[in-house]
Design an enzyme around this catalytic site. Structure first.
Site, short mmCIF file in Angstrom:
data_model
loop_
_atom_site.label_atom_id
_atom_site.label_comp_id
_atom_site.label_asym_id
_atom_site.label_seq_id
_atom_site.Cartn_x
_atom_site.Cartn_y
_atom_site.Cartn_z
N PHE A 188 37.94 42.69 29.84
CA PHE A 188 39.29 43.27 29.85
C PHE A 188 39.53 44.13 31.08
O PHE A 188 40.51 44.86 31.14
CB PHE A 188 39.50 44.11 28.58
CG PHE A 188 39.33 43.31 27.31
CD1 PHE A 188 40.32 42.45 26.89
CD2 PHE A 188 38.17 43.41 26.56
CE1 PHE A 188 40.17 41.70 25.73
CE2 PHE A 188 38.00 42.66 25.40
CZ PHE A 188 39.00 41.80 24.98
N LEU A 189 38.61 44.07 32.07
CA LEU A 189 38.78 44.95 33.23
C LEU A 189 40.08 44.64 33.98
O LEU A 189 40.58 43.51 33.92
CB LEU A 189 37.59 44.83 34.18
CG LEU A 189 37.25 43.49 34.83
CD1 LEU A 189 38.19 43.15 35.97
CD2 LEU A 189 35.82 43.52 35.34
N CYS A 239 45.33 36.43 36.34
CA CYS A 239 45.10 36.31 34.89
C CYS A 239 46.35 36.02 34.07
O CYS A 239 46.43 34.97 33.44
CB CYS A 239 44.43 37.58 34.37
SG CYS A 239 42.75 37.74 34.96
N PHE A 261 52.25 49.99 30.07
CA PHE A 261 52.80 48.65 30.28
C PHE A 261 54.30 48.57 30.03
O PHE A 261 54.86 47.51 29.86
CB PHE A 261 52.04 47.58 29.47
CG PHE A 261 50.90 47.03 30.25
CD1 PHE A 261 49.79 47.81 30.53
CD2 PHE A 261 50.94 45.74 30.78
CE1 PHE A 261 48.75 47.33 31.30
CE2 PHE A 261 49.90 45.26 31.55
CZ PHE A 261 48.81 46.05 31.80
N LEU A 262 54.94 49.74 29.98
CA LEU A 262 56.40 49.75 29.91
C LEU A 262 56.92 50.14 31.29
O LEU A 262 57.70 51.07 31.42
CB LEU A 262 56.89 50.74 28.85
CG LEU A 262 56.71 50.34 27.39
CD1 LEU A 262 57.33 51.38 26.47
CD2 LEU A 262 57.33 48.97 27.09
P1 NAD Z 1 36.84 34.35 41.19
O1 NAD Z 1 37.48 33.12 41.68
O2 NAD Z 1 37.02 35.64 41.92
O3 NAD Z 1 35.26 34.13 41.05
C1 NAD Z 1 34.67 32.96 40.56
C2 NAD Z 1 33.34 32.77 41.30
O4 NAD Z 1 32.64 31.70 40.68
C3 NAD Z 1 33.52 32.39 42.77
O5 NAD Z 1 32.76 33.27 43.58
C4 NAD Z 1 32.96 30.96 42.84
O6 NAD Z 1 32.36 30.67 44.08
C5 NAD Z 1 31.96 30.98 41.70
N1 NAD Z 1 31.62 29.65 41.17
C6 NAD Z 1 32.43 28.60 40.88
N2 NAD Z 1 31.70 27.57 40.42
C7 NAD Z 1 30.41 27.96 40.42
C8 NAD Z 1 29.19 27.33 40.05
N3 NAD Z 1 29.16 26.09 39.58
N4 NAD Z 1 28.05 28.03 40.19
C9 NAD Z 1 28.06 29.28 40.66
N5 NAD Z 1 29.19 29.93 41.02
C10 NAD Z 1 30.34 29.28 40.91
O7 NAD Z 1 37.33 34.51 39.67
P2 NAD Z 1 37.47 35.87 38.83
O8 NAD Z 1 38.76 36.54 39.13
O9 NAD Z 1 36.21 36.63 38.91
O10 NAD Z 1 37.62 35.27 37.35
C11 NAD Z 1 36.53 34.65 36.69
C12 NAD Z 1 36.90 34.47 35.23
O11 NAD Z 1 37.10 35.75 34.62
C13 NAD Z 1 38.20 33.70 35.00
O12 NAD Z 1 38.07 32.93 33.83
C14 NAD Z 1 39.23 34.80 34.79
O13 NAD Z 1 40.32 34.38 34.02
C15 NAD Z 1 38.40 35.83 34.03
N6 NAD Z 1 38.90 37.20 34.17
C16 NAD Z 1 39.34 37.66 35.38
C17 NAD Z 1 39.79 38.98 35.48
C18 NAD Z 1 40.29 39.51 36.81
O14 NAD Z 1 40.89 40.58 36.80
N7 NAD Z 1 40.08 38.82 37.92
C19 NAD Z 1 39.76 39.82 34.36
C20 NAD Z 1 39.28 39.34 33.17
C21 NAD Z 1 38.84 38.03 33.08
#
Ligand code: NAD
Length: 470
Positions: free
Chosen positions: A151-152, A279, A268-269
Site C-alpha cells: 500500500f506504499l 497504479c 483524498f478529498l
Molecule cells: P516497476 O516497473 O518500477 O518495477 C518492476 C521491475 O521488475 C523492473 O525493474 C523490471 O526490470 C523487473 N522485472 C520484470 N520482469 C522481471 C523478471 N522476469 N525477473 C526479474 N525482474 C523483472 O514496477 P513497480 O512500480 O515497482 O510495480 C510493481 C508491482 O507493484 C505492480 O504490480 C504494481 O501495480 C504494484 N504496486 C506499485 C506501487 C507503486 O506505487 N509503484 C504501489 C503498490 C503496488
C-alpha cells in the site's frame, strides 16, 4: 530471515531495502542488467525519500543485487514477486511477467518456501501461481503461495512501508501465515521503532501496525478494492468541485465540512487535475475486468474513470478560458511527475496535459524537481526543460501548477510576478488561496473555487466554459 525480492522497481527496491532495515538478509533480483549495474555501483535509480540512506546502510551487507533468480530463490525462505503488472489493451492486468517469474521459482524449490505476491494482481492469481509451480513437478507440501499487497505511496514509500496503517497477509495455511508473521515481527511487535537508527516516524503513524491475516483471495481483493475506493474518493470530490465552479462555491470549504465527518475523513478529498500514476488507472481497469469476468458489471468504476478523464479536459478548457486562444501562447509549467515527491511520470496527468497543450500550439517551458530526465524521454525536445520555477515562468502568458511538490506552494510571488509576461496562474492543485494570489497581483484560477483577480482588473467570474472572457 533470508528473502529474495524479484523486481527492483518502485515497490521491489523499497520493500527490499526496508526488509533489510528490519533485520533480514535480502537479495534483490532484476532482469534489467543496466539497473543492476547502477544499483551495484551505488546509484539510486528512483527518487524516494530515505531510500538513498537505506541502500547505503545495507548495500553489500544484508542487501545484495543479482540477476540470477534461481540461485537467489534457492537460498531464500521467502520469495517476493514484485514485477510489473501493466494493463493489456483490453484493460486487464498483464500477468506474463508474474507467470515467467513463477516458472523460474518452481525450478528453485528444494525445501519449504513461501512465494509472496507483492505485485498488484487480480483475485485468483495466487491460485494460478500455485498451479504453474505444481506443473513443474514441485511437491504440493513444499511451498505456499501468499498475497501481501503493498500500500506504499510513491514519494513517502519508505516511511509507508515501515510505518504502515496495516499489513495484510493473505495465506491459506497456518505454516505460511506464521512465517510471514515472523518476518514482519520487528514492525508488528514494535522492536524496530525503539531503535535509534530507525527511519523517523511520520506524524500520523500508529505504531505498532496491525497485521491482518486473510485468505489469499481476500488479500488480492483488498488491494484492488482499496485502490478503487481511493480513486472513487478523488473522482467524487472532483465532481463536487465542478458543481462548485458552476455556482461560485468554494470546494475547500465544502471539503472541510464534509471531511470532518469521521465516517468520511479529510484525506483524498483534494480536488485537482485527477489521479494518475502507475497504479490507480491500471488497477481500476483491472478490477473492472475482474468484476466483469465474475459476472458483475461494476459500472461505478466506469464513472470514476470517466470523471477522471473529464477533469483533464476541464483543465484545458480552463486554460483556454483564461487565455482566449492557445496557439503561440507561452506557458510555464510547474510539475511533470504524477504527484509530488517522486520522479515517476507513468500516467502523469501533468504530462498528458502538456501533450494536449502542445497539440494546441502552445510553447512550454517546464520545471520539475525530480522528473526532468524521465520527462525528457517522453517529451523529447517538444518542451524546454528548465532548472527552476522562475525560469519556467519567464516571459510566460500564464503559469500552470500541475504537480503538488512542496516547493511549488512556497514560491516567491513577487519574483514570479516580475518574471511573467502576464501574471496569470492556473493552479491544478489548489496550492494557493485565491485571495492571497489576487492581493499579490495575479489573476488566479484553481479547481472548484471562484477565480480571483487584482482589484484593478475585471473580476474573473466562473471558471470553465465561461463565454465571457472577463
Ligand atoms: P516497476 O516497473 O518500477 O518495477 C518492476 C521491475 O521488475 C523492473 O525493474 C523490471 O526490470 C523487473 N522485472 C520484470 N520482469 C522481471 C523478471 N522476469 N525477473 C526479474 N525482474 C523483472 O514496477 P513497480 O512500480 O515497482 O510495480 C510493481 C508491482 O507493484 C505492480 O504490480 C504494481 O501495480 C504494484 N504496486 C506499485 C506501487 C507503486 O506505487 N509503484 C504501489 C503498490 C503496488
Amino acid at each position: 530471515m533470508r528473502i529474495t525480492v524479484v523486481g527492483s522497481g518502485y515497490v521491489g527496491l523499497v520493500a527490499g531495502a526496508c526488509l533489510a532495515d528490519i533485520g533480514h538478509v535480502v537479495i534483490l533480483v532484476d532482469s534489467d542488467q543496466k539497473k543492476l549495474a547502477a544499483l551495484r555501483s551505488g546509484e539510486v535509480p528512483i527518487h524516494e525519500k530515505f531510500l538513498p540512506e537505506l541502500l547505503q546502510r545495507h548495500r553489500d551487507r544484508n542487501l545484495k543485487f543479482s540477476g540470477d533468480l534461481q540461485a537467489a530463490a534457492r537460498s531464500s525462505e521467502v520469495i517476493f514477486i514484485a514485477v510489473g503488472t501493466p494493463p493489456t489493451e483490453q484493460g486487464e492486468a498483464d500477468l506474463s511477467y508474474v507467470e515467467s517469474v513463477a516458472r523460474e521459482i518452481a525450478g528453485a524449490i528444494d525445501g519449504y518456501k513461501v512465494v509472496v505476491e507483492k505485485s498488484t494482481v487480480p483475485v485468483y492469481t495466487s491460485h494460478w501461481v500455485r498451479k504453474i509451480i505444481l506443473r513443474h513437478g514441485v511437491k504440493p507440501g513444499s511451498f505456499d503461495v501468499a498475497s501481501n499487497p503493498e500500500f506504499l505511496r510513491e514519494g513517502t514509500a519508505v516511511a509507508d512501508f515501515l510505518y504502515p496503517d496495516r499489513i495484510v497477509v493473505g495465506a491459506d495455511s497456518e505454516r505460511c501465515a506464521s512465517l510471514l508473521r515472523a518476518m514482519y515481527a520487528p514492525l508488528v511487535e514494535g522492536s524496530y521503532y525503539s531503535r535509534a537508527d530507525a527511519i523517523p516516524r511520520p506524524d500520523a503513524a500508529h505504531i505498532p501496525p496491525p497485521l491482518i491475516v486473510t485468505s489469499t483471495k481476500s488479500a488480492e481483493l483488498i488491494k484492488h478494492a482499496a485502490n478503487a475506493f481511493l480513486a472513487m474518493k478523488i473522482s467524487f470530490i472532483n465532481a463536487v468541485a465542478s458543481i462548485c465552479e458552476s455556482v461560485n462555491a468554494d470546494v475547500k470549504q465544502v471539503c472541510e465540512g464534509v471531511g470532518t465527518d469521521r465516517r468520511i475523513g479529510p484525506r483524498f478529498l483534494n480536488p485537482g487535475i485527477g489521479y494518475g500514476g502507475s497504479c490507480f488507472p491500471k488497477d481500476l481497469m483491472a478490477f473492472r475486468a475482474v468484476a466483469r469476468e465474475c459476472g458483475y458489471d461494476f459500472r461505478l468504476l466506469d464513472e470514476v474513470i470517466r470523471i477522471n478523464e473529464d477533469q483533464r479536459n476541464r483543465f484545458v478548457r480552463k486554460v483556454r478560458s483564461a487565455l482566449w486562444t492557445l496557439r503561440g501562447k507561452r506557458l510555464g509549467v510547474l510539475g511533470l511527475a504524477f504527484k509530488g515527491g517522486t520522479d515517476d511520470i507513468r500516467e502523469s496527468p501533468a504530462i498528458s496535459l502538456v501533450q494536449t497543450l502542445l497539440q494546441e500550439g502552445c510553447q512550454i517551458a517546464a520545471y520539475d524537481p525530480a522528473a526532468r530526465e524521465r520527462a525528457r524521454e517522453v517529451l523529447n525536445d517538444s518542451v524546454e526543460l528548465v532548472d527552476n520555477c522562475y525560469d519556467a515562468a519567464r516571459g510566460a502568458d500564464a503559469l500552470l501548477l500541475l504537480t503538488d511538490w512542496e516547493e511549488f506552494s512556497a514560491l516567491d510571488l513577487s519574483r514570479l510576478y516580475r518574471e511573467m509576461k502576464y501574471p496569470i496562474v492556473i493552479d491544478g492543485r489548489n496550492l494557493y488561496s485565491p485571495e492571497h494570489m489576487a492581493a499579490q497581483g495575479f489573476t488566479y484560477y484553481s479547481v472548484g473555487r471562484p477565480a480571483a483577480a487584482p482589484e484593478n482588473q475585471p473580476a474573473a467570474r466562473s471558471q470553465v466554459g465561461d463565454a465571457d472572457p472577463s
